[in-house]
Design a protein around this motif. Structure first.
Motif, PDB file in Angstrom:
ATOM      1  N   ASN A  16       0.920  -1.343   0.006  1.00 42.12           N
ATOM      2  CA  ASN A  16      -0.143   0.423  -0.020  1.00 42.12           C
ATOM      3  C   ASN A  16       0.787   1.445  -0.193  1.00 42.12           C
ATOM      4  N   CYS A  17       1.996   1.427   0.678  1.00 45.03           N
ATOM      5  CA  CYS A  17       2.792   2.402   0.518  1.00 45.03           C
ATOM      6  C   CYS A  17       3.400   3.079  -1.238  1.00 45.03           C
ATOM      7  N   LEU A  18       4.096   1.665  -1.498  1.00 48.92           N
ATOM      8  CA  LEU A  18       4.519   1.710  -2.736  1.00 48.92           C
ATOM      9  C   LEU A  18       3.044   1.814  -3.976  1.00 48.92           C
ATOM     10  N   LEU A  19       2.134   1.552  -3.801  1.00 43.15           N
ATOM     11  CA  LEU A  19       0.942   2.170  -4.155  1.00 43.15           C
ATOM     12  C   LEU A  19       0.817   3.631  -4.253  1.00 43.15           C
ATOM     13  N   ALA A  20       0.642   4.212  -2.232  1.00 43.00           N
ATOM     14  CA  ALA A  20       0.221   5.573  -2.603  1.00 43.00           C
ATOM     15  C   ALA A  20       1.425   5.881  -3.048  1.00 43.00           C
ATOM     16  N   ARG A  21       2.856   5.565  -3.703  1.00 40.77           N
ATOM     17  CA  ARG A  21       2.985   6.442  -4.396  1.00 40.77           C
ATOM     18  C   ARG A  21       3.017   7.019  -5.592  1.00 40.77           C
ATOM     19  N   LYS A  22       2.275   5.382  -6.170  1.00 39.47           N
ATOM     20  CA  LYS A  22       2.175   5.519  -7.588  1.00 39.47           C
ATOM     21  C   LYS A  22       0.836   6.329  -7.711  1.00 39.47           C
ATOM     22  N   LEU A  23       0.090   6.377  -7.438  1.00 43.24           N
ATOM     23  CA  LEU A  23      -0.996   6.643  -6.972  1.00 43.24           C
ATOM     24  C   LEU A  23      -1.290   8.881  -6.385  1.00 43.24           C
ATOM     25  N   SER A  24       0.103   9.049  -5.696  1.00 42.30           N
ATOM     26  CA  SER A  24       0.131  10.440  -6.090  1.00 42.30           C
ATOM     27  C   SER A  24       0.847  10.953  -7.097  1.00 42.30           C
ATOM     28  N   GLU A  25       2.009   9.926  -7.656  1.00 43.66           N
ATOM     29  CA  GLU A  25       2.955  10.149  -8.775  1.00 43.66           C
ATOM     30  C   GLU A  25       2.067  10.978 -10.205  1.00 43.66           C
ATOM     31  N   ASN A  26       0.037   9.571  -9.952  1.00 48.67           N
ATOM     32  CA  ASN A  26      -0.431  10.269 -10.973  1.00 48.67           C
ATOM     33  C   ASN A  26      -1.586  11.106 -10.253  1.00 48.67           C
ATOM     34  N   GLY A  27      -1.700  11.808  -9.176  1.00 52.45           N
ATOM     35  CA  GLY A  27      -2.073  13.015 -10.021  1.00 52.45           C
ATOM     36  C   GLY A  27      -3.229  12.708  -8.833  1.00 52.45           C
ATOM     37  N   VAL A  28      -3.260  11.765  -7.866  1.00 55.29           N
ATOM     38  CA  VAL A  28      -4.621  12.365  -6.646  1.00 55.29           C
ATOM     39  C   VAL A  28      -4.195  12.818  -5.636  1.00 55.29           C
ATOM     40  N   ARG A  29      -4.482  13.289  -5.077  1.00 57.20           N
ATOM     41  CA  ARG A  29      -4.548  14.572  -4.590  1.00 57.20           C
ATOM     42  C   ARG A  29      -4.033  13.887  -2.873  1.00 57.20           C
ATOM     43  N   PHE A  30      -4.755  12.930  -2.373  1.00 56.14           N
ATOM     44  CA  PHE A  30      -5.338  12.848  -0.927  1.00 56.14           C
ATOM     45  C   PHE A  30      -5.173  11.344  -1.018  1.00 56.14           C
ATOM     46  N   VAL A  31      -4.533  10.811  -0.407  1.00 58.46           N
ATOM     47  CA  VAL A  31      -4.490   9.161  -0.169  1.00 58.46           C
ATOM     48  C   VAL A  31      -4.418   8.876   1.300  1.00 58.46           C
ATOM     49  N   GLN A  32      -4.883   8.002   1.285  1.00 60.46           N
ATOM     50  CA  GLN A  32      -5.516   7.221   2.766  1.00 60.46           C
ATOM     51  C   GLN A  32      -4.725   6.097   3.100  1.00 60.46           C
ATOM     52  N   LEU A  33      -4.177   5.052   4.108  1.00 61.32           N
ATOM     53  CA  LEU A  33      -3.768   4.518   4.255  1.00 61.32           C
ATOM     54  C   LEU A  33      -3.859   4.069   5.516  1.00 61.32           C
ATOM     55  N   TYR A  34      -4.868   3.050   5.640  1.00 58.40           N
ATOM     56  CA  TYR A  34      -5.528   2.998   7.286  1.00 58.40           C
ATOM     57  C   TYR A  34      -4.116   1.247   7.873  1.00 58.40           C
ATOM     58  N   HIS A  35      -3.272   1.598   8.380  1.00 56.16           N
ATOM     59  CA  HIS A  35      -3.325  -0.002   9.289  1.00 56.16           C
ATOM     60  C   HIS A  35      -3.683  -0.206  10.858  1.00 56.16           C
ATOM     61  N   GLN A  36      -4.241  -0.743  11.114  1.00 55.80           N
ATOM     62  CA  GLN A  36      -4.360  -1.856  12.127  1.00 55.80           C
ATOM     63  C   GLN A  36      -3.272  -2.395  12.994  1.00 55.80           C
ATOM     64  N   GLY A  37      -3.911  -2.888  14.208  1.00 54.12           N
ATOM     65  CA  GLY A  37      -2.983  -3.661  14.893  1.00 54.12           C
ATOM     66  C   GLY A  37      -2.144  -2.932  15.873  1.00 54.12           C
ATOM     67  N   TRP A  38      -2.448  -1.336  15.939  1.00 55.67           N
ATOM     68  CA  TRP A  38      -1.109  -0.965  17.641  1.00 55.67           C
ATOM     69  C   TRP A  38      -2.106  -0.714  19.037  1.00 55.67           C
ATOM     70  N   ASP A  39      -3.138  -1.846  18.815  1.00 54.70           N
ATOM     71  CA  ASP A  39      -3.938  -1.459  20.436  1.00 54.70           C
ATOM     72  C   ASP A  39      -3.152  -2.319  21.376  1.00 54.70           C
ATOM     73  N   GLY A  40      -2.623  -1.919  21.550  1.00 51.82           N
ATOM     74  CA  GLY A  40      -1.078  -2.548  22.728  1.00 51.82           C
ATOM     75  C   GLY A  40      -2.011  -2.325  24.769  1.00 51.82           C
ATOM     76  N   HIS A  41      -3.274  -3.096  24.699  1.00 51.66           N
ATOM     77  CA  HIS A  41      -3.243  -3.100  26.332  1.00 51.66           C
ATOM     78  C   HIS A  41      -2.318  -4.766  26.991  1.00 51.66           C
ATOM     79  N   GLY A  42      -2.024  -5.114  25.601  1.00 50.39           N
ATOM     80  CA  GLY A  42      -1.210  -6.594  26.393  1.00 50.39           C
ATOM     81  C   GLY A  42      -0.212  -6.975  25.392  1.00 50.39           C
ATOM     82  N   ASN A  43       0.642  -7.439  26.278  1.00 51.55           N
ATOM     83  CA  ASN A  43       2.362  -8.062  25.598  1.00 51.55           C
ATOM     84  C   ASN A  43       1.785  -6.855  25.032  1.00 51.55           C
ATOM     85  N   LEU A  44       2.666  -5.724  24.889  1.00 53.97           N
ATOM     86  CA  LEU A  44       2.888  -4.483  24.112  1.00 53.97           C
ATOM     87  C   LEU A  44       4.218  -4.942  23.490  1.00 53.97           C
TER      88      LEU A  44
END
Length: 482
Positions: free
Chosen positions: A318-346
């Motif tokens: 998705n990071c690589l795709l974000a670069r390609k989209l931006s390179e081709n004129g997409v104004r805003f690329v929003q990437l969401y990466h899930q998994g940071w909710d460290g309540h236990g075994n952080l």
């Protein structure tokens, strides 16, 4: 006086009048070619013409790497040796000052301090502290503006996440990408102005929902377009095998004609917006497959992002795709990466998350820079709030959890007119901000300023009130602008 009037009338003859008129018509024609939406919309809807910023922008596009679930700033960027020295001791009441707690730790009698299990070192000209978990990020630290003094009011994931994306903790408000699409339009008529990419890591995940990239009360053409990790990056993009491209074109023309008749009768602007979306989908059938094909990237780029970048749906891809989209004129690329909710075994979970994200995040900065795009592309990395300095649940040196902490947390920005270095500071406990506070509204105001927009002027009238991304607050953080 009469002679002067007569002389002026004689000078404005037919030939002179037509000559000046042609210049005016030529200017109008040129403007409509350069900015197709120059004369669309009503003056009541916006304080600027779509496609034109209020002033010269420092950034033309944004890639927002949103780390959903709230990364622990104390284990990544905000080095606090005092917490290591006081490991297991109770957080002083004078530091906590009766702060609001979540339901997960409100019933705790003690708040034992948990120093990070990871080593920190200083990097770059600013001597920024970076955790051993982020060696690749450390290698590009001189391109980063690390903001250690972010804060918010929301203490739970959904309202905090919604607040960061829309400027309000409630739903049905336009997201940041929708506001930028509304204010600036797209640089490529064959692609949406606002695209959304999703990935999920190995840690405890929090959900993301379409309301985070909604157009809210803006026209639906400004809604974020979600890309899939499956065979078709956009659902229903390809024609059915029984329908040719020519037949699709004829069908859209007929539908547009019917919609035009309906629009003349009803006057509903959403009808026109739907026609625009149909046309955009048609143009995307040609543009999207080529852009989303990562197999043609050179070996040097694959090595830069890591082998996961060839696996659809991963953070690296998705990071690589974000670069390609931006390179081709997409104004805003929003990437969401899930998994940071460290309540236990952080410690265990955050290792995996950093392995998923560190190399690709740094690679994106390097890739944009070597292509000459970083100066005009604003890259943002961060979550919805921070993590507590005290432990939630059982405490051990290599196994602890951290609860939600809205009072201070860290994000970083790069390129797009921001000044590299470190902004803001927290106290020795990493609990309160002591210098350089940046509220979410301030963050939004600053991002819009970098894009050439005055956050107080980009408004939309809805139900009798003028709304904006920053509501009735927000100050541009001038100290981080180059």
């Amino acid at each position: 006086m009469a002679n002067e009037v007569l002389e002026h009338a004689l000078n404005m003859n037919r030939r002179r009048f037509l000559g000046k008129l042609s210049l005016g018509i030529g200017s109008v024609a040129l403007g409509s070619l350069l900015i197709p939406d120059l004369f669309s919309g009503s003056p009541d809807e916006a304080s600027l013409v779509a496609g034109l910023p209020h002033f010269a922008p420092k950034a033309k596009r944004i890639i927002y790497l949103f780390q959903n679930g709230a990364p622990s700033q104390l284990d990544l960027f905000d080095y606090k040796p005092r917490l290591v020295d006081m490991f297991g001791q109770d957080l002083p009441a004078s530091i906590r000052m009766g702060q609001r707690l979540t339901g997960m730790t409100a019933d705790q009698d003690k708040f034992p301090l948990a120093g990070s299990a990871f080593k920190f070192s200083r990097y770059g000209q600013a001597g920024a502290w970076i955790s051993e978990l982020l060696p690749h990020t450390a290698s590009v630290v001189d391109d980063l503006c690390i903001i250690k003094s972010m804060y918010t009011e929301a203490i739970n994931h959904d309202p905090a996440l919604t607040f960061f994306q829309t400027g309000a903790q409630v739903g049905n408000r336009p997201s940041m990408g929708a506001w930028l699409s509304y204010g600036l339009g797209s640089e490529n008529k064959n692609l949406p102005a606002f695209c959304v990419l999703l990935s999920k890591g190995k840690g405890n995940g929090q959900g993301v929902y379409s309301k985070l990239w909604t157009n809210g009360f803006l026209d639906s053409v400004h809604q974020g377009v979600q890309f899939s990790s499956g065979g078709n990056p956009v659902l229903y993009l390809n024609n059915h095998e029984s329908i040719s491209q020519q037949e699709r074109r004829m069908m859209l023309d007929q539908v547009a004609a019917l919609n035009d008749e309906n629009y003349k009768t009803m006057g509903d602007p959403e009808i026109a917006a739907k026609v625009q979306q149909y046309e955009m989908a048609y143009r995307m059938q040609t543009a999207v497959p080529e852009i989303t094909d990562l197999s043609k990237e050179p070996e040097s780029i694959i090595k830069l992002y890591g082998p996961d970048c060839l696996v659809p749906g991963t953070y690296a891809a998705n990071c690589l795709l974000a670069r390609k989209l931006s390179e081709n004129g997409v104004r805003f690329v929003q990437l969401y990466h899930q998994g940071w909710d460290g309540h236990g075994n952080l410690p265990g979970e955050i290792r995996g998350q950093c392995m998923d994200t560190d190399q690709a995040s740094a690679a994106l900065i390097t890739d944009l820079k070597q292509r000459g795009m970083l100066d005009e592309t604003l890259v943002i990395w961060g979550g919805e709030f921070g993590r507590t300095n005290y432990c939630q649940g059982p405490l051990a040196r290599d196994n602890y959890g951290r609860d939600h902490h809205p009072r201070c947390f860290t994000i970083w920005m790069a390129g797009g007119g921001v000044k590299p270095g470190v902004w803001g500071e927290t106290d020795e406990f990493g609990y309160n901000i002591v210098d350089g506070k940046v509220h979410v509204h301030d963050f939004h105001a600053t991002v819009m300023h970098l894009m050439g927009l005055n956050h107080e002027q980009l408004t939309y009238k809805h139900l009798g009130r003028r709304y904006r991304l920053t509501d009735v607050a927000g100050e541009v953080v001038k100290g981080i602008i180059a």
